[in-house]
Design a protein around this motif. Structure first.
Motif, PDB file in Angstrom:
ATOM      1  N   ALA A 288       0.981  -1.241  -0.290  1.00  0.00           N
ATOM      2  CA  ALA A 288      -0.224   0.251  -0.021  1.00  0.00           C
ATOM      3  C   ALA A 288       0.937   0.935   0.063  1.00  0.00           C
ATOM      4  O   ALA A 288       1.719   1.412   0.658  1.00  0.00           O
ATOM      5  N   PRO A 289       0.857   2.030  -1.044  1.00  0.00           N
ATOM      6  CA  PRO A 289       1.545   3.114  -0.925  1.00  0.00           C
ATOM      7  C   PRO A 289       1.604   3.844   0.232  1.00  0.00           C
ATOM      8  O   PRO A 289       2.273   4.969   0.356  1.00  0.00           O
ATOM      9  N   THR A 290       0.232   4.424   0.939  1.00  0.00           N
ATOM     10  CA  THR A 290      -0.288   5.087   1.640  1.00  0.00           C
ATOM     11  C   THR A 290      -1.008   4.197   2.620  1.00  0.00           C
ATOM     12  O   THR A 290      -2.062   3.537   2.081  1.00  0.00           O
ATOM     13  N   GLN A 291      -0.392   3.348   3.669  1.00  0.00           N
ATOM     14  CA  GLN A 291      -0.359   2.397   5.063  1.00  0.00           C
ATOM     15  C   GLN A 291      -1.690   3.380   5.301  1.00  0.00           C
ATOM     16  O   GLN A 291      -2.435   2.741   6.446  1.00  0.00           O
ATOM     17  N   ALA A 319       5.537   3.904   9.384  1.00  0.00           N
ATOM     18  CA  ALA A 319       4.708   3.762   7.991  1.00  0.00           C
ATOM     19  C   ALA A 319       4.509   4.467   6.816  1.00  0.00           C
ATOM     20  O   ALA A 319       5.078   5.732   7.294  1.00  0.00           O
ATOM     21  N   ARG A 320       4.003   4.240   6.129  1.00  0.00           N
ATOM     22  CA  ARG A 320       3.560   5.530   5.599  1.00  0.00           C
ATOM     23  C   ARG A 320       2.613   6.550   5.251  1.00  0.00           C
ATOM     24  O   ARG A 320       1.193   5.244   5.454  1.00  0.00           O
ATOM     25  N   VAL A 321       2.364   7.288   4.998  1.00  0.00           N
ATOM     26  CA  VAL A 321       1.111   8.295   6.124  1.00  0.00           C
ATOM     27  C   VAL A 321       1.119   9.512   5.259  1.00  0.00           C
ATOM     28  O   VAL A 321       2.481  10.162   5.301  1.00  0.00           O
ATOM     29  N   LYS A 322       0.046   9.519   5.581  1.00  0.00           N
ATOM     30  CA  LYS A 322       0.108  10.970   4.514  1.00  0.00           C
ATOM     31  C   LYS A 322      -1.358  11.473   5.723  1.00  0.00           C
ATOM     32  O   LYS A 322      -2.692  10.354   6.357  1.00  0.00           O
ATOM     33  N   VAL A 323      -1.686  13.439   5.688  1.00  0.00           N
ATOM     34  CA  VAL A 323      -2.761  13.965   6.149  1.00  0.00           C
ATOM     35  C   VAL A 323      -4.251  14.624   4.949  1.00  0.00           C
ATOM     36  O   VAL A 323      -3.518  14.863   3.601  1.00  0.00           O
ATOM     37  N   ASP A 324      -5.016  13.787   4.609  1.00  0.00           N
ATOM     38  CA  ASP A 324      -6.125  14.578   3.887  1.00  0.00           C
ATOM     39  C   ASP A 324      -6.829  15.326   4.680  1.00  0.00           C
ATOM     40  O   ASP A 324      -7.403  16.246   4.866  1.00  0.00           O
TER      41      ASP A 324
END
Length: 476
Positions: A288-291, A319-324
């Protein structure tokens, strides 16, 4: 199955083929181009391939593989040297006939695969037993002019890796052939959470020019099989056709023994069809590119975005993390997370901040957990491992419950029509019988598994003495 959140996706039970296309488009994995059968891998799709490539490459190198790169064009004369091989690929070959404005003296084939190029290279590069083994791999694209195309599953150009090795002995070549098949099987199970059946292809289904082809076969959600990786033992057939020889320790000339093995972007199609549901993708955490996606609730309120960013920085260590932080509604963001297959969603709002907690949602089960912010890193680590393991177990349970046994022809036909999945059955070993089965039922031999069982003494189709237990199935 979770409540359907994304109306733009056709239900998989209603029309699986349309469901698949909808997921690929809505999850923004690929785009169409002005040349039929050639696709754009968009960032969301290419990022999955990058993770596959990185982790597969590490496994290759752990077995002594080195990466190289060979040209994409093959002179027609070179391709013609191995008769069976060229016949196998002839219908799918794309040709270059002009260089600039001038017609070429010899047509050039855009590589459908690179056996002939590697043989030409090895013929110049190998002279002595000291030069062996050569254990090479290349990451590249190939072109095969398919009549019918589908994103990832069958496109005219696709990305892959192709390993090509040269060995002094038959035994070494066979050992490497099986070793790489095992690397593939382990990768599918541990990284992609896809269980596979390992075995040998029949004479009819083996790679053109190979002595033996081995395969890993996966079962998709709709009960169709997907060949997910192959490993070929070429013996010394290609070496004899191309004059690839070495001087052994006794100063005698010998032919090398070769192998070839490959996996492609088709694996992304497998991930979609094994794990996906009516809400879209379900990506195993390891690809998963964003986990983890952090979704701020009431993000315009003071401190919410700052806290979300603080959590992102902290979780990014594990982990691979982003904020929406877009201005879409939380409900829309949740649906987007579902569509894109992001394994974990973290929701944080003003009340959560007051209580030093957040909501963590598992995409695979829909389970919601209230987690203390002090324990969030440990919980995320634990959940990503659990999701990876649970997705494999779910896929294995689906495969096993859709694997049937047939001991008579009537039983075989009944299963293939009414119960999509793998069919285990005995076979006489005759190609004619194999062809009759396919003509009448659409089921092909997927593999002769390494783990053989004796289901009966006779062939399921013709009644002659049985030689092998075979996995049959309709396939992509």
């Amino acid at each position: 199955m979770a409540d359907k959140k994304v109306e733009a996706i056709t239900s998989m039970e209603e029309d699986f083929a349309q469901w698949y296309t909808d997921v690929v488009v809505k999850a923004d994995l690929t785009g169409y181009t002005s040349v039929k059968g050639f696709m754009v891998l968009k960032p969301a799709g290419y990022a999955i391939w990058e993770l596959i490539q990185k982790q597969l490459d590490e496994r290759f190198k752990a077995t002594g593989v080195e990466n190289v790169y060979l040209p994409m064009l093959i002179p027609e004369g070179l391709l013609q040297k191995e008769k069976d091989h060229v016949e196998g690929f002839a219908p799918e070959v794309a040709w270059v006939t002009h260089g600039g404005l001038n017609e070429l003296q010899e047509k050039l084939c855009v590589r459908p695969t690179s056996e002939t190029l590697f043989c030409d290279f090895y013929q110049k590069d190998i002279t002595s037993y000291r030069d062996l083994p050569k254990v090479y791999n290349q990451w590249c694209s190939v072109v095969r002019w398919e009549k019918e195309t589908r994103p990832f599953l069958r496109s005219r150009e696709f990305l892959w890796q192709e390993g090509h090795t040269a060995h002094a002995t038959e035994e070494e070549a066979q050992e490497r052939t099986i070793q790489m098949l095992n690397v593939y099987a382990d990768f599918c199970e541990q990284i992609l959470a896809i269980p596979v059946v390992k075995g040998q292809k029949t004479e009819k289904e083996k790679f053109a020019g190979a002595v033996a082809t081995y395969t890993i076969e996966a079962l998709m959600h709709d009960g169709k099989a997907l060949q997910s990786g192959t490993s070929h033992n070429f013996g010394d057939g290609f070496a004899r056709a191309f004059g690839v020889q070495y001087t052994d320790k006794e100063n005698h000339l010998q032919y090398v023994h070769q192998t070839s093995w490959g996996m492609t972007t088709r694996l992304i199609g497998a991930i979609i069809m094994v794990h996906g549901d009516d809400n879209g993708l379900k990506l195993p955490p390891k690809v998963a590119p964003t986990q983890v996606m952090i979704v701020p609730i009431q993000q315009k309120k003071e401190g919410v975005l700052e806290k979300a960013e603080e959590l992102r920085a902290k979780l990014s260590e594990i982990a691979r993390v982003k904020v929406d932080a877009t201005d879409k509604s939380p409900g829309f963001k949740f649906a987007e997370c579902e569509m894109r297959g992001i394994p974990l969603r973290v929701e944080i709002g003003p009340r959560d901040i007051e209580n030093n907690q957040c909501i963590v949602v598992r995409h695979d089960t829909g389970e919601k957990l209230t987690v203390s912010l002090d324990e969030l890193s440990d919980k995320v680590t634990e959940l990503l491992e659990v999701i990876q393991k649970d997705m494999l177990e779910t896929a294995r349970a689906h495969r096993d419950s859709h694997t049937y046994t047939a001991t008579s022809w009537d039983e075989f036909k009944d299963i293939i029509e009414n119960k999509p999945g793998f069919i285990k059955a005995m076979w006489c070993g005759e190609t004619e019988c194999e062809e009759n089965i396919k003509a009448e039922t659409g089921a092909s031999t997927r593999c002769m598994p390494f783990e053989q069982e004796t289901l009966s003494d006779v062939c399921v189709c013709c009644g002659k003495p049985a030689k092998k237990m075979v996995y049959f199935g309709r396939a992509y």
